[in-house]
Every structure is written in structure tokens, then in C-alpha cells.
Design an enzyme around this catalytic site. Structure first.
Site, short mmCIF file in Angstrom:
data_model
loop_
_atom_site.label_atom_id
_atom_site.label_comp_id
_atom_site.label_asym_id
_atom_site.label_seq_id
_atom_site.Cartn_x
_atom_site.Cartn_y
_atom_site.Cartn_z
CG HIS A 58 -1.92 1.02 1.31
ND1 HIS A 58 -2.57 1.48 0.21
CD2 HIS A 58 -2.42 1.71 2.35
CE1 HIS A 58 -3.43 2.43 0.57
NE2 HIS A 58 -3.35 2.58 1.87
CB CYS A 59 3.86 2.14 1.63
SG CYS A 59 2.85 2.08 3.11
CB ILE A 60 7.18 1.03 -1.94
CG1 ILE A 60 7.56 0.65 -0.51
CG2 ILE A 60 8.41 1.48 -2.72
CD1 ILE A 60 8.29 1.68 0.28
CB VAL B 240 0.54 4.14 -3.24
CG1 VAL B 240 -0.48 5.26 -3.09
CG2 VAL B 240 -0.11 2.86 -3.75
CG ASP B 241 3.16 6.10 0.34
OD1 ASP B 241 1.95 5.96 0.06
OD2 ASP B 241 3.70 5.58 1.32
#
Ligand SMILES: NC(=O)c1ccc[n+]([C@@H]2O[C@H](COP(=O)([O-])OP(=O)(O)OC[C@H]3O[C@@H](n4cnc5c(N)ncnc54)[C@H](O)[C@@H]3O)[C@@H](O)[C@H]2O)c1
Length: 476
Positions: free
Chosen positions: A315-317, A319-320
Site C-alpha cells: 500500500h506504500c512504496i 503509491v506514496d
């Protein structure tokens, strides 16, 4: 106070092609609503909150009980705070209230213990917010199809908080987002109530750094960065986290705190992108990229190893960094490293499938109608999370090419794509029956020796079979 990039810096960042435009809403501006000083005669509500936090009488609320929110809720309950978790999913509420966990890193026994002791409960009724002293917002921040930030979850949560905002409340955003969100989006909505930030209520941003599946670092021992809208906000946010975290790092503003998280994740994305590019280059030159990285990592300074793989997940790398590049665009600046890393990382599932196609071709087989068994669906080892997992892309691409597909993942019993579903199969018979086995997630529980013995051909995207040098094992 508007903080503009000077035109030279903006030009360098945009490759000399862009002007530093003032785009509406694109600049970080300090909101004017700020009342730090205690006005004579008006009780200092911050002192009351300070005492409640120190005595652990503050009632803590966590909005969003997922990978981030549930461990946080449990950590504050463990420290003796009465914690209420709020979520939209009735199943999660039911499970927590009956003492069950649905997050791998949080044992059910612990949830049950705090629920029994009256320190943890969950609700989907936002009216409970009115009773709370502190609120941490831990809701998702995905991207839209256009790769623009989707802040609808934050806005929905803030709408509920706004209705229940009362003097003496501390609100902290933990969801990853672009710099400026706390002060440009949340502050004006909360200030509409007529309450003043820094005097009546307190607002901070604190990035969440939890790493699901990491047995060494957890919510408690990962340093917590926090930045408030005013110095009192920062101080109260710091005091709050100090009750449950080993180290708290206050920073000068919410924007700094927001940018910290994006720097961390962009750093990973770009370095993984570099490792993936190295893998592509080494493949053309028939050099073993894994051996290159291992040898380079012996340098005691100035190098940190990152590894290639079938693509980015979670959910992070993936997307962010696009939150940051979006915000950069709003400021007339192009975040070229981010876009480039995104392109390279995004191409890795295709490269993996091309590799599978090539090794099958070498053995006089086509992908069409070959039995391909995939090991691992989760985006990284030893967890059950398949969000943005590159394994799903590999699966979809192979299906398009007509492969017969199966997979094994001890953490993921079933996967569902747009037009088909698969169930996890036992590892060994599946490996034995496959024309090609593809290792996509290097779960610790796989019996690698048995897999080597039973498989006729393995494509290894994680260097999980590093101990074996055999012709039938093809490394990425
Ligand atoms: N998962 C990670 O490893 C990780 C690490 C660091 C930061 N983050 C960031 O933390 C944030 C949350 O991520 P996550 O992985 O915990 O997401 P998640 O999907 O696991 O959990 C989010 C929860 O919020 C709930 N929710 C959604 N809208 C809501 C609303 N309006 N009110 C109440 N509840 C609502 C959902 O039902 C869900 O249970 C994201 O911004 C993410 O980028 C995640």
C-alpha cells in the site's frame, strides 16, 4: 507565509523546461488561524489535556483499524489508555469486540486481553468521537486510476471529526499523504467549527512507519516523527506518543512531518528502481546481478543494498511517491526520479513474464498451454497482504498468454482477479506437475530444498534459491 521555490531551483528540478507557477492550492501556506498564547481569564485547555495524557486518563480514538490503526490501538491499550477504534467495516468491529485479530502482527490473545479489561473496544458509530480526547486518523490514501491522490477517505473521516470536535481535542493524521494536506485540507474544516487551533484544539501530522511482518521493528520501537500546526500542538502530540513509543522526534511543522514519510518511501522506490535497472542491464550482459549486489554490499560505507524483484507491491512504496510527484506538479515542478523509478518498477512484472517465456522457449515450449506454478502471491515475504502485489500482474499477464496457472501461498488462501479466481494449492505436487515454477514471494515457510528436488524448471525472482547452482534454476 508562502514558500516558493526560487526560480533557479524550480528550473533545475523540472529539467529547465518549467516555470515556477503559482497553482491554486498548490503552494504550502501557513493557515492564519493560530492562537498559541493563553488569553488572560480563559482557562488553558492544553494543560488539562497534558494532565489527562500524563495520567493516562485521556480517551484515545483510532479512526481506521487496518494494518496501521489496529497495532496502534493495541499499543495504547497496552499502556493503560482506554482506546476506542472506529471503522466502517462491521466485520472488523465484530472481530475486535469478540477478542479476535485479523492482522498478522497483532495476536488475538492480546486483543482479547485488552477487550476483557475494558481498555479496547471498536465501534462504527462516529458519535463516540464526542467522548474522546485524542484521535488518530489511519484511513487509506490510495491513488486514483489517473495516479492522482485520493483523499476521499481522509475527508470522510474529517467530516465526522468536525461534527464532534470539542475543546481540548488532539487530532493527529497518520495516513501517508502529500505535504500540505493537514493544513490545507484538515485545518480549515476543523476551524469552521469556530474553535481555534493551538488554543481550543490541537492538530498534528505523524507519519506511520510500521512494516508488517517485521519481527524486529514494531509500532513501539520505530521512532515516531510528529509535527504540529503550532508549537503547542507539536508538544502535545509528542507527549501523547511518548506514552507508548520508545522514541519521538518532534519536527517544526506538519509539512516537514508529511515530507519525511514521502522521502523515506521515495528513497526506497528509487533505490529498488535502480536495483531493477541493474537487473535488466546485467541480464543483457549475462552477469549475475545478485552476486554483484552482494559483493558491492561488502563496502563498509556509502552503499546500501537494495534488491531487484518481480515489481513493487503493498500500500506504500508503489503509491506514496506519486503523492509527492502530484504535489510537485501542482508547484510547476517535475519529479523526474519518481516517475522514472515508477516506470522501471512498473515494468518488472512484464520482464518477469518475458523471462518465463524465454526459458520455456529454450525448452521447446510455449507459454500457451504450459502449466506454470507461482510460489507466493503476497507482495512480500511472510505476510498476507496482496495489495498492489506484482504477483497478481504476473498472474494476469500469463493468463493472457494462455498459460495454465496455479499458485501456492501459505498466507493467501484465495486470489481474485477481474475475471477469474484461484485457490492456493499444496506446494509439492504442484511443483512436480508444472512445466515452470516461478518464485515470486520468498516466504520463510517454503521448503526450498524440496521445491528444487521436485521441480523441472524454476524462475527465481528473489534469489531464494541462492544456495543452489543448477541449470534448471534461472535467476532474474
Ligand atoms: N500498511 C502499511 O504497511 C502502512 C505503513 C505505513 C503507512 N501506511 C499508511 O497508513 C494509512 C492506512 O493504511 P493501512 O495499511 O492501515 O490501510 P488498511 O486498508 O489496512 O486500513 C484502513 C482502515 O480504514 C477503514 N476506513 C476507511 N475509511 C474510513 C472512515 N471514513 N472512517 C473509519 N474507518 C475508515 C477501512 O475500513 C480499513 O479498516 C495509509 O495512508 C497508508 O499509506 C500504511
Amino acid at each position: 507565509m508562502n514558500r516558493h521555490l526560487d526560480s533557479t531551483a524550480a528550473n533545475i528540478l523540472s529539467g529547465g523546461t518549467s516555470k515556477s507557477h503559482d497553482i491554486e492550492g498548490g503552494m504550502i501556506s501557513k493557515a492564519p488561524i493560530c492562537a498559541e498564547e493563553t488569553v488572560a481569564g480563559i482557562p488553558d485547555i492544553s494543560q488539562e489535556l497534558r494532565e489527562k495524557i500524563r495520567s493516562r486518563k485521556a480517551k484515545v480514538g483510532i479512526v481506521g483499524l487496518g494494518y496501521v490503526g489496529l497495532p496502534l490501538a493495541v499499543e495504547f491499550a497496552r499502556q493503560g489508555f482506554q482506546v476506542t477504534g472506529i471503522d466502517l467495516e462491521p466485520q472488523k468491529i465484530e472481530q475486535i469486540n469478540s477478542g479476535k485479530s485479523y492482522i498478522g502482527d497483532v495476536p488475538s490473545e492480546e486483543v482479547a486481553r485488552w477487550v476483557e479489561q475494558g481498555l479496547l473496544c471498536a465501534s462504527s458509530d462516529f458519535n463516540v468521537l464526542a467522548e474522546l480526547d485524542t484521535i488518530n486518523i489511519c484511513v487509506p490514501t490510495p491513488l486514483r486510476k489517473t495516479k492522482d491522490p485520493d483523499l476521499s477517505y481522509i475527508l470522510a473521516a474529517v467530516e465526522q471529526i468536525q461534527k464532534n470536535l470539542h475543546p481540548g481535542m488532539l487530532v493527529i493524521l497518520e495516513s501517508t499523504t502529500y505535504p500540505g494536506t493537514t493544513e490545507e485540507l484538515i485545518l480549515p474544516r476543523l476551524a469552521e467549527t469556530g474553535l481555534e487551533v493551538g488554543r481550543d484544539f490541537f492538530l498534528c501530522f505523524s507519519p506511520e512507519r510500521v512494516d508488517p511482518g517485521n519481527s524486529q521493528f514494531n509500532t513501539r520501537n520505530i521512532a515516531k516523527v510528529v509535527g504540529g500546526v503550532t508549537p503547542t500542538c507539536t508538544e502535545l502530540g509528542t507527549l501523547f506518543y511518548q506514552q507508548a513509543m520508545e522514541k519521538v522526534v518532534p519536527v517544526s511543522s506538519t509539512q516537514v512531518a508529511e515530507m519525511v514519510k514521502l522521502l523515506e518511501n521515495t528513497f526506497r522506490s528509487i533505490n529498488i528502481g535502480l536495483a531493477n535497472e541493474m537487473a535488466l542491464l546485467c541480464d543483457c550482459m549475462e552477469i549475475d546481478v545478485w552476486e554483484v549486489i552482494e559483493a558491492a554490499a561488502t563496502k563498509p560505507f556509502g552503499f546500501m543494498p537494495f534488491y531487484p524483484g518481480p515489481g513493487l507491491g503493498g500500500h506504500c512504496i508503489p503509491v506514496d511517491p506519486f503523492y509527492l510527484s502530484w504535489k510537485a506538479k501542482m508547484n510547476g515542478v517535475e519529479a523526474r526520479f519518481i516517475e522514472l523509478a515508477g516506470q522501471i518498477n512498473g515494468a518488472m512484472p512484464h520482464f518477469t513474464v518475458n523471462k518465463i517465456q524465454a526459458v520455456l522457449n529454450d525448452r521447446m515450449k510455449s507459454v500457451k498451454n504450459s502449466q506454470v506454478h507461482l510460489l507466493g502471491m503476497a507482495y512480500k515475504k511472510d505476510i498476507a497482504d496482496v495489495r498492489e502485489s506484482p504477483a497478481l500482474d504476473v498472474l494476469a499477464l500469463l493468463r493472457k498468454l494462455g498459460a495454465r496457472l496455479s499458485y501456492s501461498d501459505p498466507h493467501v488462501p484465495r486470489v481474485k482477479l477481474a475475471d477469474f479466481e484461484l485457490e492456493s494449492q499444496p506446494v509439492l505436487p504442484s511443483c512436480r506437475e508444472a512445466d515452470c515454477v516461478v518464485l515470486l514471494t520468498d516466504h520463510s515457510s517454503f521448503d526450498y530444498e524440496a521445491i528444487v528436488n521436485q521441480s523441472s524448471l524454476i524462475v527465481d525472482t528473489r534469489n531464494a534459491f541462492r544456495a543452489w547452482r543448477m541449470e534448471k534454476i534461472i535467476r532474474l
